[in-house]
Scaffold this motif. Structure first.
Motif, PDB file in Angstrom:
ATOM      1  N   VAL A   1     111.585  47.609  32.890  1.00 49.67           N
ATOM      2  CA  VAL A   1     110.151  47.895  32.807  1.00 49.67           C
ATOM      3  C   VAL A   1     109.650  48.264  34.195  1.00 49.67           C
ATOM      4  CG1 VAL A   1     107.868  46.949  32.278  1.00 49.67           C
ATOM      5  CG2 VAL A   1     109.847  46.274  30.898  1.00 49.67           C
TER       6      VAL A   1
ATOM      7  N   LEU B   1     106.069  48.636  36.228  1.00 53.92           N
ATOM      8  CA  LEU B   1     104.653  48.273  36.160  1.00 53.92           C
ATOM      9  C   LEU B   1     103.867  49.002  37.248  1.00 53.92           C
ATOM     10  CD1 LEU B   1     104.914  44.389  35.718  1.00 53.92           C
ATOM     11  CD2 LEU B   1     104.693  46.128  33.929  1.00 53.92           C
TER      12      LEU B   1
ATOM     13  N   ALA C   1     102.922  44.383  30.789  1.00 56.00           N
ATOM     14  CA  ALA C   1     103.706  45.060  29.757  1.00 56.00           C
ATOM     15  C   ALA C   1     104.097  44.052  28.691  1.00 56.00           C
ATOM     16  CB  ALA C   1     104.941  45.704  30.362  1.00 56.00           C
TER      17      ALA C   1
END
Length: 324
Positions: free
Chosen positions: A41, A43, A49
């Motif tokens: 992920v 950010l 998230a």
């Protein structure tokens, strides 16, 4: 003393076996399962998230970076969790942390790599996908046309009909896609749907493809175009040459036709009844195609001969030489 020791050992073994079997049953006989999605992920500064946890057991989650919070960090079974930045990134560079998910027995684990961009960095634009036009029309003969894709992500293109193909079938960002349509052999129109998927299927657009039906030139010819009948009556034929369905009618009851309808090539029987009148008479036969127009056949019939007038002169005297 030995008996007590042996009994204790056996009791302990049974307890271990019982616990092992119970652990297997709690996972439905399939073992412990634990996975996460996505596994990486990125950010934005101070962003957050969602992460989906799939499991059949209890688990805990922990982060290697104290700047990253996990909510919840402990649960049982599958569920969605939220990760969020809880302190500013003042390092001037991206920073990274690893979230580790572990089942309660400590035998199964899964990881997610989380990267937070440095403060002041430019956010990534939102993914978008556009197409133009959203509809394409083709003649029955087929051909090629195209539509444009406007996007900032990778995409795939597929058609739901084999007679409608696309090229390329995948790409990224802006592009033109060629659509090839084969000739339509049917007398009915047809349609296909082209689907454009972007961002792993999160973005979707469709193009409708319409194609005209095959055009048929219908024909209708008859022969002969006129018929003559003796007063005594008789039957004659009309030949029909056509690729259409058609009907037949006569405008006079003494003139009948058979059959009264058919299709494609055929023969029409025309029957004229005996004419008891000394006057000739006429009729019209009409052959009408469903798509090919109308043809007519003229029918003429002689009048009957009057024997009472044969051999008489203008004064009514008998003109038979045997009587003179």
């Amino acid at each position: 003393m030995k008996k007590n020791t042996i009994l204790s050992v056996l009791t302990g073994l049974c307890a271990v076996l019982f616990l092992v079997n119970c652990g297997g049953d709690s996972a439905g006989g399939e073992g412990v399962k634990l996975s996460v999605s996505p596994t990486s992920v990125t950010l934005e500064p101070n962003g957050s998230a969602k992460i989906m946890v799939t499991s059949n057991t209890s688990w805990t989650a922990s982060s290697s970076g104290i700047w990253l919070s996990i909510n919840p960090n402990r649960a049982s079974g599958g569920r969605e969790i939220e990760i969020a930045v809880n302190s500013p990134n003042n390092t001037g560079a991206n920073r990274q942390a690893i979230i580790t998910f572990t089942d309660d027995t400590g035998t199964v684990s899964a990881r997610v790599t989380v990267t937070e961009k440095a403060s002041g960095s430019t956010p990534d634009p939102d993914p978008f996908l556009g197409i133009s036009p959203s509809k394409l029309n083709f003649a029955s003969s087929g051909g090629s046309n195209s539509f444009s894709i406007t996007s900032n992500v990778s995409w795939t293109v597929k058609s739901n009909e084999s007679w409608c193909t696309v090229s390329p079938s995948s790409g990224s960002n802006n592009a033109n896609v060629t659509v090839n349509v084969a000739e339509n052999p049917n007398t009915t129109s047809r349609s296909a749907t082209i689907e454009v998927l972007g961002e792993g299927g999160l973005l979707s657009k469709t193009i409708t493809v319409n194609q005209d039906a095959k055009q048929i030139t219908y024909t209708l010819d008859v022969s002969p175009s006129s018929l003559s009948f003796a007063a005594a009556g008789e039957t004659k034929n009309i030949t029909v040459t056509s690729n259409d369905s058609w009907t037949v009618s006569s405008d006079q009851s003494w003139c009948t036709v058979s059959p009264t309808s058919d299709s494609n090539n055929g023969t029409i029987e025309v029957t004229a009844a005996a004419n008891s009148s000394t006057s000739s008479r006429s009729a019209t036969i009409t052959i009408k195609g469903a798509n090919s127009g109308t043809k007519t056949v003229s029918v003429a019939q002689e009048g009957a001969q009057d024997d009472d007038y044969i051999g008489r002169d203008e004064y009514g005297d008998d003109d038979n030489l045997n009587n003179k």
